[in-house]
Scaffold this motif. Structure first.
Motif, PDB file in Angstrom:
ATOM      1  N   ALA A  45      52.299  76.534 -32.006  1.00 16.26           N
ATOM      2  CA  ALA A  45      51.740  76.781 -30.672  1.00 16.26           C
ATOM      3  C   ALA A  45      51.272  78.226 -30.529  1.00 16.26           C
ATOM      4  CB  ALA A  45      52.781  76.460 -29.607  1.00 16.26           C
TER       5      ALA A  45
ATOM      6  N   TYR B 242      47.757  75.959 -32.207  1.00 15.67           N
ATOM      7  CA  TYR B 242      47.740  74.520 -32.484  1.00 15.67           C
ATOM      8  C   TYR B 242      48.502  73.775 -31.379  1.00 15.67           C
ATOM      9  CZ  TYR B 242      45.726  75.032 -37.121  1.00 15.67           C
ATOM     10  OH  TYR B 242      44.875  75.301 -38.163  1.00 15.67           O
ATOM     11  N   GLU B 243      47.851  72.808 -30.778  1.00 12.93           N
ATOM     12  CA  GLU B 243      48.516  71.982 -29.771  1.00 12.93           C
ATOM     13  C   GLU B 243      49.381  70.906 -30.410  1.00 12.93           C
ATOM     14  OE1 GLU B 243      45.604  70.419 -27.129  1.00 12.93           O
ATOM     15  OE2 GLU B 243      44.970  72.381 -26.379  1.00 12.93           O
ATOM     16  N   SER B 244      49.056  70.543 -31.644  1.00 10.51           N
ATOM     17  CA  SER B 244      49.788  69.489 -32.350  1.00 10.51           C
ATOM     18  C   SER B 244      50.484  70.070 -33.575  1.00 10.51           C
ATOM     19  CB  SER B 244      48.815  68.378 -32.781  1.00 10.51           C
ATOM     20  OG  SER B 244      49.368  67.587 -33.815  1.00 10.51           O
ATOM     21  N   GLU B 245      51.794  69.853 -33.672  1.00 17.88           N
ATOM     22  CA  GLU B 245      52.528  70.313 -34.847  1.00 17.88           C
ATOM     23  C   GLU B 245      52.062  69.575 -36.096  1.00 17.88           C
ATOM     24  OE1 GLU B 245      57.118  70.657 -36.570  1.00 17.88           O
ATOM     25  OE2 GLU B 245      56.759  70.027 -34.501  1.00 17.88           O
ATOM     26  N   ALA B 246      51.705  68.301 -35.943  1.00 19.62           N
ATOM     27  CA  ALA B 246      51.235  67.530 -37.100  1.00 19.62           C
ATOM     28  C   ALA B 246      49.928  68.110 -37.640  1.00 19.62           C
ATOM     29  CB  ALA B 246      51.047  66.072 -36.704  1.00 19.62           C
ATOM     30  N   ALA B 247      49.015  68.477 -36.737  1.00 19.66           N
ATOM     31  CA  ALA B 247      47.745  69.071 -37.162  1.00 19.66           C
ATOM     32  C   ALA B 247      47.990  70.408 -37.857  1.00 19.66           C
ATOM     33  CB  ALA B 247      46.826  69.251 -35.958  1.00 19.66           C
TER      34      ALA B 247
ATOM     35  N   ASN C 259      50.759  71.255 -39.480  1.00 18.92           N
ATOM     36  CA  ASN C 259      51.342  70.982 -40.791  1.00 18.92           C
ATOM     37  C   ASN C 259      50.276  70.626 -41.821  1.00 18.92           C
ATOM     38  OD1 ASN C 259      53.931  71.455 -39.923  1.00 18.92           O
ATOM     39  ND2 ASN C 259      54.434  69.310 -39.556  1.00 18.92           N
ATOM     40  N   ARG C 260      49.299  69.814 -41.398  1.00 14.53           N
ATOM     41  CA  ARG C 260      48.222  69.418 -42.329  1.00 14.53           C
ATOM     42  C   ARG C 260      47.383  70.634 -42.732  1.00 14.53           C
ATOM     43  NH1 ARG C 260      47.976  65.013 -38.708  1.00 14.53           N
ATOM     44  NH2 ARG C 260      46.210  65.967 -37.610  1.00 14.53           N
TER      45      ARG C 260
ATOM     46  N   ALA D  80      57.315  74.249 -34.678  1.00 16.01           N
ATOM     47  CA  ALA D  80      56.509  73.860 -33.514  1.00 16.01           C
ATOM     48  C   ALA D  80      56.141  75.068 -32.668  1.00 16.01           C
ATOM     49  CB  ALA D  80      57.270  72.833 -32.675  1.00 16.01           C
TER      50      ALA D  80
END
Length: 320
Positions: free
Chosen positions: A288, A292-297, A299-300, A284
């Motif tokens: 950042a 990336y604000e989203s860890e899921a985004a 990861n993708r 995470a």
């Protein structure tokens, strides 16, 4: 702003000279893939670039199954991807004893090795540079398997040459500090060689290095590399370089076959991959740090590039 410098500023380049020779014609020496040399010279290096600098005389360089390339005094021939290659001088075959060569390399002996058939003499020194291929990728991937430039075209090149030759002599005599100074100069020589190569590229050349030379694309690349975590938009980047959005995308894509934002995404993922393998930061936090604000985004996006999630990539590739 200089895209070339922005990339290099984030890369830990480590260089050194590792061999010096005075061979008389005919002579021939084979160099294995840099991975084999790295086992002796820099065991932990993820990538090694090899280069040879002709001081006096002439030589031929060739890749395996490739044509001969003539080398003259002042020429530097670089093998960016570490491909196996040969250097030779004169007609006929007189192979240099590889056992003695590797003994000198292993013992860090920079006194000139003398060998050959007794004809015209060629003097040269050999160096290497290590770097992380993830971070050097934009530059390395734009380079051919072998390139050649001459450093005797201006005063700065002459200064570099004379400084390196002096320090090779100092190192051969075991003078204190000469190895460390020679390492820095070998790095400077490599960067100078790349700059000369870029300057000589034909106008119609595409790729990262050619793009970095272009005023608009180069400035765009420098901005992206200077602030990779910034939430860039095409509108903001176009305003910064003084073009319309469509004109910027067209010009950028002409050189790099990608839009600026797609390029930025790829660079962020490279930075993340390097952090995963060289630090203990959490996924995470790394996400950042690279924007990336989203860890899921994150990861993708990471899995699209490397085929595995960040945590699995770290387990497979951790090197420190």
């Amino acid at each position: 702003m200089d895209a070339f410098s922005e990339v290099l500023s984030g890369v830990r380049l480590k260089g050194a000279m590792f061999f010096s020779a005075e061979f008389s014609a005919p002579w021939r020496i084979s160099t294995p893939h840099s991975r084999a040399l790295a086992l002796t010279l820099a065991p932990d290096a993820p990538h090694m670039v090899i280069y040879h600098f002709v001081v006096d005389g002439s030589a031929l360089a060739r890749l395996e199954n490739g044509p001969d390339v003539e080398l003259s005094p002042g020429d530097i021939v670089v093998f960016p991807h570490g491909d196996p290659h040969q250097l030779s001088g004169g007609s006929g075959i007189s192979r240099v004893d590889s056992t003695e060569v590797f003994h000198k390399i292993a013992t860090r002996d920079l006194s000139p090795m003398q060998a050959g058939g007794g004809g015209a003499t060629t003097r040269f020194v050999c160096g290497y540079l290590t770097c992380d291929p993830l971070l050097c990728g934009p530059i390395l991937e734009s380079l051919p398997p072998m390139l050649k430039v001459n450093v005797r075209t201006d005063r700065s090149g002459h200064w570099l040459e004379q400084s390196i030759l002096h320090l090779v002599e100092e190192a051969a005599s075991n003078h204190a500090g000469s190895d460390a100074m020679l390492a820095k100069l070998s790095e400077a020589l490599f960067v100078d060689t790349l700059r000369r190569y870029v300057t000589g590229l034909p106008e119609q050349t595409t790729g990262w290095l050619a793009g970095a030379r272009d005023a608009v694309v180069g400035k765009s690349l420098a901005l992206l590399h200077r602030r990779p975590s910034h939430p860039w938009t095409i509108a903001e980047l176009a305003a910064a370089v003084g073009l319309s959005r469509s004109a910027l995308v067209e010009r950028f894509s002409r050189y790099l076959s990608d839009s600026p934002i797609a390029y930025l995404t790829g660079w962020r993922i490279r930075l993340a991959a390097q952090a995963l393998t060289s630090t203990s930061k959490g996924v995470a936090d790394i996400a950042a740090e690279v924007g990336y604000e989203s860890e899921a985004a994150f990861n993708r996006a990471f899995k699209r590039v490397f085929g595995v999630p960040p945590a699995q990539y770290r387990r497979k590739n951790r090197h420190s």
